[in-house]
Design a protein around this motif. Sequence first.
Motif, PDB file in Angstrom:
ATOM      1  N   PRO A 179       9.294  74.693  51.053  1.00  0.00           N
ATOM      2  CA  PRO A 179       8.621  75.761  50.303  1.00  0.00           C
ATOM      3  C   PRO A 179       9.168  75.887  48.890  1.00  0.00           C
ATOM      4  O   PRO A 179       8.446  76.296  47.979  1.00  0.00           O
ATOM      5  CB  PRO A 179       8.889  77.007  51.144  1.00  0.00           C
ATOM      6  CG  PRO A 179      10.101  76.677  51.948  1.00  0.00           C
ATOM      7  CD  PRO A 179      10.037  75.211  52.213  1.00  0.00           C
ATOM      8  N   ALA A 180      10.446  75.533  48.697  1.00  0.00           N
ATOM      9  CA  ALA A 180      11.024  75.589  47.353  1.00  0.00           C
ATOM     10  C   ALA A 180      10.324  74.592  46.434  1.00  0.00           C
ATOM     11  O   ALA A 180      10.051  74.884  45.269  1.00  0.00           O
ATOM     12  CB  ALA A 180      12.520  75.305  47.410  1.00  0.00           C
ATOM     13  N   GLY A 181      10.034  73.398  46.958  1.00  0.00           N
ATOM     14  CA  GLY A 181       9.322  72.411  46.162  1.00  0.00           C
ATOM     15  C   GLY A 181       7.928  72.896  45.786  1.00  0.00           C
ATOM     16  O   GLY A 181       7.467  72.705  44.656  1.00  0.00           O
ATOM     17  N   ASP A 223      16.896  78.244  54.013  1.00  0.00           N
ATOM     18  CA  ASP A 223      17.572  79.144  53.075  1.00  0.00           C
ATOM     19  C   ASP A 223      16.633  79.690  52.006  1.00  0.00           C
ATOM     20  O   ASP A 223      17.066  80.364  51.073  1.00  0.00           O
ATOM     21  CB  ASP A 223      18.772  78.440  52.426  1.00  0.00           C
ATOM     22  CG  ASP A 223      18.355  77.189  51.647  1.00  0.00           C
ATOM     23  OD1 ASP A 223      17.142  76.869  51.628  1.00  0.00           O
ATOM     24  OD2 ASP A 223      19.235  76.527  51.067  1.00  0.00           O
ATOM     25  N   TRP A 224      15.337  79.400  52.141  1.00  0.00           N
ATOM     26  CA  TRP A 224      14.328  79.905  51.201  1.00  0.00           C
ATOM     27  C   TRP A 224      13.773  81.223  51.728  1.00  0.00           C
ATOM     28  O   TRP A 224      13.349  81.309  52.882  1.00  0.00           O
ATOM     29  CB  TRP A 224      13.213  78.881  51.042  1.00  0.00           C
ATOM     30  CG  TRP A 224      12.153  79.228  50.028  1.00  0.00           C
ATOM     31  CD1 TRP A 224      12.179  78.986  48.689  1.00  0.00           C
ATOM     32  CD2 TRP A 224      10.886  79.858  50.296  1.00  0.00           C
ATOM     33  NE1 TRP A 224      11.016  79.428  48.092  1.00  0.00           N
ATOM     34  CE2 TRP A 224      10.204  79.967  49.061  1.00  0.00           C
ATOM     35  CE3 TRP A 224      10.265  80.341  51.450  1.00  0.00           C
ATOM     36  CZ2 TRP A 224       8.932  80.523  48.950  1.00  0.00           C
ATOM     37  CZ3 TRP A 224       8.998  80.909  51.349  1.00  0.00           C
ATOM     38  CH2 TRP A 224       8.354  81.002  50.105  1.00  0.00           C
ATOM     39  N   ALA A 321      -4.307  72.469  45.130  1.00  0.00           N
ATOM     40  CA  ALA A 321      -3.653  73.163  46.240  1.00  0.00           C
ATOM     41  C   ALA A 321      -2.441  72.356  46.694  1.00  0.00           C
ATOM     42  O   ALA A 321      -2.382  71.138  46.516  1.00  0.00           O
ATOM     43  CB  ALA A 321      -4.618  73.355  47.405  1.00  0.00           C
ATOM     44  N   VAL A 322      -1.484  73.075  47.276  1.00  0.00           N
ATOM     45  CA  VAL A 322      -0.297  72.464  47.866  1.00  0.00           C
ATOM     46  C   VAL A 322      -0.181  72.977  49.294  1.00  0.00           C
ATOM     47  O   VAL A 322      -0.219  74.192  49.525  1.00  0.00           O
ATOM     48  CB  VAL A 322       0.983  72.818  47.092  1.00  0.00           C
ATOM     49  CG1 VAL A 322       2.186  72.111  47.722  1.00  0.00           C
ATOM     50  CG2 VAL A 322       0.865  72.447  45.628  1.00  0.00           C
ATOM     51  N   LEU A 323      -0.049  72.057  50.258  1.00  0.00           N
ATOM     52  CA  LEU A 323       0.091  72.430  51.657  1.00  0.00           C
ATOM     53  C   LEU A 323       1.533  72.231  52.104  1.00  0.00           C
ATOM     54  O   LEU A 323       2.189  71.266  51.714  1.00  0.00           O
ATOM     55  CB  LEU A 323      -0.829  71.572  52.537  1.00  0.00           C
ATOM     56  CG  LEU A 323      -2.311  71.506  52.173  1.00  0.00           C
ATOM     57  CD1 LEU A 323      -3.056  70.653  53.188  1.00  0.00           C
ATOM     58  CD2 LEU A 323      -2.931  72.892  52.057  1.00  0.00           C
ATOM     59  N   PHE A 324       2.012  73.134  52.923  1.00  0.00           N
ATOM     60  CA  PHE A 324       3.321  73.001  53.550  1.00  0.00           C
ATOM     61  C   PHE A 324       3.261  73.679  54.907  1.00  0.00           C
ATOM     62  O   PHE A 324       2.736  74.785  55.034  1.00  0.00           O
ATOM     63  CB  PHE A 324       4.427  73.660  52.718  1.00  0.00           C
ATOM     64  CG  PHE A 324       5.721  73.802  53.478  1.00  0.00           C
ATOM     65  CD1 PHE A 324       6.566  72.718  53.643  1.00  0.00           C
ATOM     66  CD2 PHE A 324       6.060  75.017  54.079  1.00  0.00           C
ATOM     67  CE1 PHE A 324       7.745  72.838  54.385  1.00  0.00           C
ATOM     68  CE2 PHE A 324       7.234  75.148  54.820  1.00  0.00           C
ATOM     69  CZ  PHE A 324       8.078  74.047  54.970  1.00  0.00           C
ATOM     70  N   SER A 325       3.792  73.017  55.925  1.00  0.00           N
ATOM     71  CA  SER A 325       3.893  73.636  57.243  1.00  0.00           C
ATOM     72  C   SER A 325       5.349  73.790  57.638  1.00  0.00           C
ATOM     73  O   SER A 325       6.152  72.857  57.467  1.00  0.00           O
ATOM     74  CB  SER A 325       3.169  72.799  58.299  1.00  0.00           C
ATOM     75  OG  SER A 325       3.346  73.378  59.589  1.00  0.00           O
ATOM     76  N   LYS A 326       5.664  74.951  58.179  1.00  0.00           N
ATOM     77  CA  LYS A 326       7.014  75.172  58.690  1.00  0.00           C
ATOM     78  C   LYS A 326       7.311  74.218  59.848  1.00  0.00           C
ATOM     79  O   LYS A 326       8.458  73.848  60.086  1.00  0.00           O
ATOM     80  CB  LYS A 326       7.169  76.627  59.147  1.00  0.00           C
ATOM     81  CG  LYS A 326       8.578  76.940  59.652  1.00  0.00           C
ATOM     82  CD  LYS A 326       8.683  78.349  60.199  1.00  0.00           C
ATOM     83  CE  LYS A 326      10.088  78.595  60.748  1.00  0.00           C
ATOM     84  NZ  LYS A 326      10.204  79.917  61.397  1.00  0.00           N
ATOM     85  N   ASP A 327       6.270  73.788  60.547  1.00  0.00           N
ATOM     86  CA  ASP A 327       6.423  72.882  61.679  1.00  0.00           C
ATOM     87  C   ASP A 327       6.497  71.444  61.171  1.00  0.00           C
ATOM     88  O   ASP A 327       5.538  70.947  60.567  1.00  0.00           O
ATOM     89  CB  ASP A 327       5.230  73.036  62.619  1.00  0.00           C
ATOM     90  CG  ASP A 327       5.259  72.039  63.748  1.00  0.00           C
ATOM     91  OD1 ASP A 327       6.158  72.144  64.602  1.00  0.00           O
ATOM     92  OD2 ASP A 327       4.400  71.133  63.766  1.00  0.00           O
ATOM     93  N   SER A 343       6.750  66.184  43.981  1.00  0.00           N
ATOM     94  CA  SER A 343       8.099  65.977  43.478  1.00  0.00           C
ATOM     95  C   SER A 343       8.722  67.343  43.281  1.00  0.00           C
ATOM     96  O   SER A 343       8.058  68.315  43.039  1.00  0.00           O
ATOM     97  CB  SER A 343       8.059  65.236  42.168  1.00  0.00           C
ATOM     98  OG  SER A 343       7.051  65.701  41.347  1.00  0.00           O
ATOM     99  N   GLY A 344      10.002  67.475  43.411  1.00  0.00           N
ATOM    100  CA  GLY A 344      10.663  68.760  43.238  1.00  0.00           C
ATOM    101  C   GLY A 344      11.785  68.898  44.240  1.00  0.00           C
ATOM    102  O   GLY A 344      12.179  67.945  44.884  1.00  0.00           O
ATOM    103  N   ARG A 345      12.322  70.092  44.369  1.00  0.00           N
ATOM    104  CA  ARG A 345      13.428  70.325  45.286  1.00  0.00           C
ATOM    105  C   ARG A 345      13.032  69.933  46.709  1.00  0.00           C
ATOM    106  O   ARG A 345      12.024  70.368  47.221  1.00  0.00           O
ATOM    107  CB  ARG A 345      13.810  71.811  45.276  1.00  0.00           C
ATOM    108  CG  ARG A 345      14.743  72.164  44.150  1.00  0.00           C
ATOM    109  CD  ARG A 345      15.278  73.563  44.346  1.00  0.00           C
ATOM    110  NE  ARG A 345      14.291  74.567  43.960  1.00  0.00           N
ATOM    111  CZ  ARG A 345      14.442  75.860  44.191  1.00  0.00           C
ATOM    112  NH1 ARG A 345      15.507  76.315  44.806  1.00  0.00           N
ATOM    113  NH2 ARG A 345      13.532  76.720  43.796  1.00  0.00           N
TER     114      ARG A 345
END
Length: 351
Positions: A179-181, A223-224, A321-327, A343-345
């Motif tokens: 999520p930080a990225g 830690d986010w 859009a940017v997708l991210f799943s906790k799973d 690209s990113g953290r």
Amino acid sequence: MELLGALNRHGIRAVHATGSKSFTLTLRDNVEKVNRRAARSFSYFNSYTHATPHDIDVLICDEAHRLRETSDRRRHFDGPRQGRPQVQELIEAAAVPVFLLDEHQLVRRGEVGSVRLIHDAANDMGVKVQQIDLRHQFRCGGCPEYVTWVEQLLGLGWEHGPQPWRPLETFELYVARTPAGMEDFLRAKQDEGRTARMAAGFCWPWSDPLADGTLVEDVQIGDWRRPWNSRAEREKNGVPPSSLWATHPAGFGQVGCIYTAQGFEYDYAGVIFGEDLVWRGEGWQANRQANKDSQVNGAPRFGELVRNTYRVLATRGMSGAVLFSKDPETNHMFERLGIPLLSGRGSRGWR
């Protein structure tokens, strides 16, 4: 909005109605800055219980998938709501009622708006219906290919399931490993003068603010940590009210939800998939226990509602859009579809 303005400029009394408090208050806030009287043109679906029949020339019922069974919020003896069907009240209130709806945006228990509901109500009232299917749209930068891809990804209305991502000239899509990225990418877009927001499935608790108005960082992934958007109805300590989260500059940095994102658009949308919808093997699995929304997790059609929720969140961006799943397994599935990795953290850095 263009239709509403054009009708009123021609002397036709037109009124806009929705079932969304956030959307209506934002419209009123923006219009009041120019014309306080014009703000009266924005109303709610439940405002017409005692309306004089045909008192309005044109009633534009926006987001009509959010219609309720009736306008009476009370339940009698734990039974169904009493009163006349809300759709009939709206049809009778105007000489020409116009319903704009998308059945894939049904995201709450109790929302009943559908093409069939409107047809049946109109037929019972002896009112002729003209149905117009909007083949072209401006959502997601006028990119229907992306909207179709999202619907296929989530198994909504298409035979085929998730399809490989093919880059488009008019819309950017990325997957983030953290999520930080995601947040770094969206902040960079904000710094460029674009608008961006993060929104998530309702999979974390939502605490009341502290005594000084500080929002609690409820959305925690590793830690986010970030807070949900404010639930307050007024700005406090620079934090915008819930109705203005999507449009107020200070809304960035708070995580929005379906209740504050639906009906709005921004340039770039960050979507955090919670564990209420995960990919296992060859299909989606919906998990009621991971969902904290009492309006949804007890619904008979929970799986459909939660997929509709992520469809709405993923189609708020006009440019990307940017997708991210906790799973992790679900996020890996996004990568396997060929979505470019941010690209990113926690990733490899972005272009």
